[in-house]
Design a protein around this motif. Structure first.
Motif, PDB file in Angstrom:
ATOM      1  N   UNK A   1       0.842  -1.201   0.000  1.00 28.68           N
ATOM      2  CA  UNK A   1       0.000   0.000   0.000  1.00 28.68           C
ATOM      3  C   UNK A   1       0.874   1.247   0.000  1.00 28.68           C
ATOM      4  N   UNK A   2       1.943   1.222   0.806  1.00 28.66           N
ATOM      5  CA  UNK A   2       2.868   2.351   0.861  1.00 28.66           C
ATOM      6  C   UNK A   2       3.629   2.527  -0.455  1.00 28.66           C
ATOM      7  N   UNK A   3       4.039   1.429  -1.047  1.00 26.24           N
ATOM      8  CA  UNK A   3       4.801   1.511  -2.302  1.00 26.24           C
ATOM      9  C   UNK A   3       3.961   2.078  -3.445  1.00 26.24           C
ATOM     10  N   UNK A   4       2.620   1.957  -3.324  1.00 24.17           N
ATOM     11  CA  UNK A   4       1.733   2.422  -4.394  1.00 24.17           C
ATOM     12  C   UNK A   4       1.432   3.912  -4.300  1.00 24.17           C
ATOM     13  N   UNK A   5       1.686   4.514  -3.121  1.00 25.74           N
ATOM     14  CA  UNK A   5       1.285   5.914  -2.965  1.00 25.74           C
ATOM     15  C   UNK A   5       2.447   6.829  -3.310  1.00 25.74           C
ATOM     16  N   UNK A   6       2.120   8.071  -3.676  1.00 24.21           N
ATOM     17  CA  UNK A   6       3.136   8.984  -4.195  1.00 24.21           C
ATOM     18  C   UNK A   6       3.962   9.621  -3.090  1.00 24.21           C
ATOM     19  N   UNK A   7       3.478   9.514  -1.860  1.00 26.47           N
ATOM     20  CA  UNK A   7       4.129  10.197  -0.746  1.00 26.47           C
ATOM     21  C   UNK A   7       5.639   9.965  -0.804  1.00 26.47           C
ATOM     22  N   UNK A   8       6.391  11.033  -0.767  1.00 22.11           N
ATOM     23  CA  UNK A   8       7.841  10.905  -0.918  1.00 22.11           C
ATOM     24  C   UNK A   8       8.533  10.707   0.420  1.00 22.11           C
ATOM     25  N   UNK A   9       7.756  10.687   1.512  1.00 19.73           N
ATOM     26  CA  UNK A   9       8.401  10.577   2.822  1.00 19.73           C
ATOM     27  C   UNK A   9       8.410   9.140   3.328  1.00 19.73           C
ATOM     28  N   UNK A  10       8.073   8.186   2.457  1.00 25.25           N
ATOM     29  CA  UNK A  10       8.092   6.797   2.892  1.00 25.25           C
ATOM     30  C   UNK A  10       9.519   6.272   2.854  1.00 25.25           C
ATOM     31  N   UNK A  11       9.698   5.031   3.315  1.00 25.32           N
ATOM     32  CA  UNK A  11      11.057   4.544   3.519  1.00 25.32           C
ATOM     33  C   UNK A  11      11.751   4.068   2.248  1.00 25.32           C
ATOM     34  N   UNK A  12      10.962   3.683   1.244  1.00 23.63           N
ATOM     35  CA  UNK A  12      11.585   3.420  -0.059  1.00 23.63           C
ATOM     36  C   UNK A  12      10.756   4.126  -1.120  1.00 23.63           C
ATOM     37  N   UNK A  13      11.353   4.428  -2.267  1.00 18.03           N
ATOM     38  CA  UNK A  13      10.622   5.199  -3.283  1.00 18.03           C
ATOM     39  C   UNK A  13       9.381   4.454  -3.732  1.00 18.03           C
ATOM     40  N   UNK A  14       8.345   5.177  -4.099  1.00 14.85           N
ATOM     41  CA  UNK A  14       7.132   4.508  -4.591  1.00 14.85           C
ATOM     42  C   UNK A  14       7.400   3.815  -5.926  1.00 14.85           C
ATOM     43  N   UNK A  15       6.531   2.883  -6.275  1.00 13.98           N
ATOM     44  CA  UNK A  15       6.569   2.282  -7.607  1.00 13.98           C
ATOM     45  C   UNK A  15       6.143   3.369  -8.594  1.00 13.98           C
ATOM     46  N   UNK A  16       6.883   3.545  -9.672  1.00 13.13           N
ATOM     47  CA  UNK A  16       6.525   4.566 -10.662  1.00 13.13           C
ATOM     48  C   UNK A  16       5.266   4.184 -11.425  1.00 13.13           C
ATOM     49  N   UNK A  17       4.500   5.178 -11.850  1.00 15.74           N
ATOM     50  CA  UNK A  17       3.315   4.885 -12.666  1.00 15.74           C
ATOM     51  C   UNK A  17       3.782   4.306 -13.998  1.00 15.74           C
ATOM     52  N   UNK A  18       3.136   3.216 -14.421  1.00 16.43           N
ATOM     53  CA  UNK A  18       3.547   2.545 -15.659  1.00 16.43           C
ATOM     54  C   UNK A  18       4.598   1.462 -15.424  1.00 16.43           C
ATOM     55  N   UNK A  19       5.096   1.379 -14.182  1.00 15.45           N
ATOM     56  CA  UNK A  19       6.066   0.320 -13.878  1.00 15.45           C
ATOM     57  C   UNK A  19       5.351  -0.941 -13.391  1.00 15.45           C
ATOM     58  N   UNK A  20       6.033  -2.094 -13.544  1.00 14.61           N
ATOM     59  CA  UNK A  20       5.496  -3.339 -12.996  1.00 14.61           C
ATOM     60  C   UNK A  20       5.468  -3.220 -11.478  1.00 14.61           C
ATOM     61  N   UNK A  21       4.361  -3.643 -10.878  1.00 18.55           N
ATOM     62  CA  UNK A  21       4.171  -3.548  -9.423  1.00 18.55           C
ATOM     63  C   UNK A  21       5.257  -4.353  -8.700  1.00 18.55           C
ATOM     64  N   UNK A  22       5.729  -3.817  -7.551  1.00 17.92           N
ATOM     65  CA  UNK A  22       6.834  -4.415  -6.794  1.00 17.92           C
ATOM     66  C   UNK A  22       6.335  -5.541  -5.877  1.00 17.92           C
ATOM     67  N   UNK A  23       7.113  -6.607  -5.763  1.00 17.51           N
ATOM     68  CA  UNK A  23       6.796  -7.700  -4.822  1.00 17.51           C
ATOM     69  C   UNK A  23       7.995  -8.623  -4.723  1.00 17.51           C
TER      70      UNK A  23
END
Lengths: 330, 330
Positions: free
Chosen positions: B50-72
């Motif tokens: 859920x955190x990786x999907x949001x744009x918030x830049x203050x999370x602990x790792x960068x978000x998944x970019x729009x258009x990128x394959x979802x991280x797992x």
């Protein structure tokens, strides 16, 4: 010979009222071998007293018993002595209580340098000083260049936290409750910025004063500052919770900030109370004394006159109306 | 040859919906020297997504970019290799993403023992295991005989925290969301008590299960448990905030508990996220592996079938409907 003392007779439910106390006359007994008679000259009033007055058994030290003389620290003079360690005329400090005279075995009583004003002892070297030093240096572990936000910044602990932090090379932002206090913080104590939480938009002002975030938040007050601080913490920020004076009197304490930032920013929040560390009082007091001698620490006192003045005067701490360390001159 | 993958195309505002994702067909390119082709067999679904999907830049790792394959993270098999370190047939684990095939240089890819089931790798040794081990052993620093409360106790991290704590001699109380989960915690995993927060009075049940207070609270969920935990902490208690899943989807996160107990009990609250400690992954994974080999750790998985099932299935984590570690079998 008799003297005046103030006993705790009713525990406060929310606010402290004069009905909590009773003014009594007590006789000074003849000294037994080993005992000294202390005439207290200056008595300290501190926020922690609210906790000592309540019956809650989960606090860090036992409450004052009903019918007992109210607890406090103070400075006095030895006026009679049957103890060689304490000559007549010595300046002494200790937990003397709300009373004009005290017979003591000398246990827990420290001899202070004659040249040190009682106000400096109670404002800087005593509880406020060791609390500020321990909380900042040993709990928060600051690094030069970091940004510190301190609430209750014009209070006895807050003003010392900010000044020690400045001496350690931090950027220091204080939050206080009046223009006059804010001016004092910046112009006299050298804070980098001060925010009047009563007149300014706190969220905006904190963001403006700490554009790169807060590394250390030193919490003295509770209330709205903690929410704004939490929202502006930097990654790996440390929050030291020294007191939440706004909540001590509340029947239902206000909720705290959401815990989402704690995970996102990997924050640590540490509560501490000085009585856990009293064995280090002398050591810590010396460290604060060094800042004082180097001229790095200033203080101011708000003096009440006469023992009875404490009964109403203690509430100045909870309304924030005191300007400086609250003392009673006896 | 082509394969299916799922890209992130819209960031969720609150809940994750199928509109966040797009299923695409991609071509497998020819391998260059040093590359390997991995066929992913099992893909992990985790709350952190859920955190990786949001744009918030203050999370602990960068978000998944729009258009990128979802991280797992996932487990797979090397099916083609131009890299001597990774022979064809090797069982491998790594951050493979929501895709059936992956071409990799081998960086960040670990070879796993053939005899270890993919379910054990993703449920115990991978993220949940090292998270539970690090959070419990290195952040909370438990001592035998202490009492631990863990929320989300039937979840992938919570169930491991409780079992490691039992192995370390603690009294363990779990909070979960169904009778079935509570039975599993007590009867299968050996928890001392389990509380169904949906059907029981949480405050009463925690007091009854921990009459002497809670020494360690391990927070996985957010929501009402943190308030009850805070009210029941022992002096010098430690709270580890690993996740607040109930708040990740909220537009306005719920407030946390009042800070009064933090001072009174001298509590410490520490947020942590595993990615900060990934350099210790191998070391921590070995420690958890030892518990697994000693038979001290059990796990169960909730398996979805086929890549597409992840699109709706990820929400099982946020409703708590999954029974065991959520995986997708490809």
């Amino acid at each position: 010979m008799s003297y005046k003392a103030v006993k705790l007779v009713t525990r406060p439910e929310t606010d402290i009222t004069p009905a909590c106390f009773e003014l009594v006359e007590l006789d000074i007994p003849a000294l037994e071998p080993g005992q000294i008679l202390i005439k207290q000259t200056h008595m300290s009033l501190d926020p922690a007293m609210r906790g000592w007055m309540s019956a809650a058994t989960d606090s860090y030290i036992p409450p004052v018993g009903l019918g007992e003389v109210m607890r406090s620290s103070g400075v006095g003079e030895v006026v009679e002595s049957r103890n060689d360690r304490f000559p007549v005329g010595a300046k002494v400090a200790g937990m003397f209580g709300w009373r004009e005279y005290l017979v003591s075995s000398g246990e827990g009583v420290s001899i202070m340098p004659q040249e040190l004003p009682a106000a400096a002892i109670l404002s800087v070297l005593a509880l406020p000083g060791v609390t500020a030093y321990h909380g900042l240096m040993e709990v928060a572990k600051p690094k030069a260049g970091e940004t510190l936000l301190v609430s209750g910044a014009a209070g006895s602990v807050g003003s010392l936290v900010g000044q020690i932090a400045k001496a350690e090379g931090l950027r220091v932002i204080g939050v206080a409750g009046s223009e006059e206090k804010c001016r004092w913080l910046v112009e006299e104590l050298g804070f980098d910025a001060a925010i009047n939480y009563k007149s300014e938009d706190l969220a905006q002002a904190v963001k403006a004063a700490a554009p790169n975030g807060i590394d250390i938040y030193f919490e003295n007050t509770g209330g709205p500052v903690q929410h704004v601080a939490m929202a502006n913490m930097s990654a790996f920020g440390r929050i030291v919770v020294c007191g939440v004076i706004a909540d001590y009197n509340a029947a239902t304490p206000a909720p705290g900030p959401s815990w989402t930032q704690i995970v996102k920013k990997r924050l640590s929040i540490q509560g501490f109370t000085m009585p856990d560390h009293m064995h280090r009082f002398g050591d810590l007091s010396q460290k604060v004394g060094a800042y004082l001698l180097e001229g790095k620490i200033k203080y101011r006192t708000h003096e009440l006159k006469g023992l009875e003045s404490a009964i109403e005067g203690i509430n100045l701490l909870f309304t924030g109306a005191n300007e400086g360390k609250l003392l009673v001159r006896l």
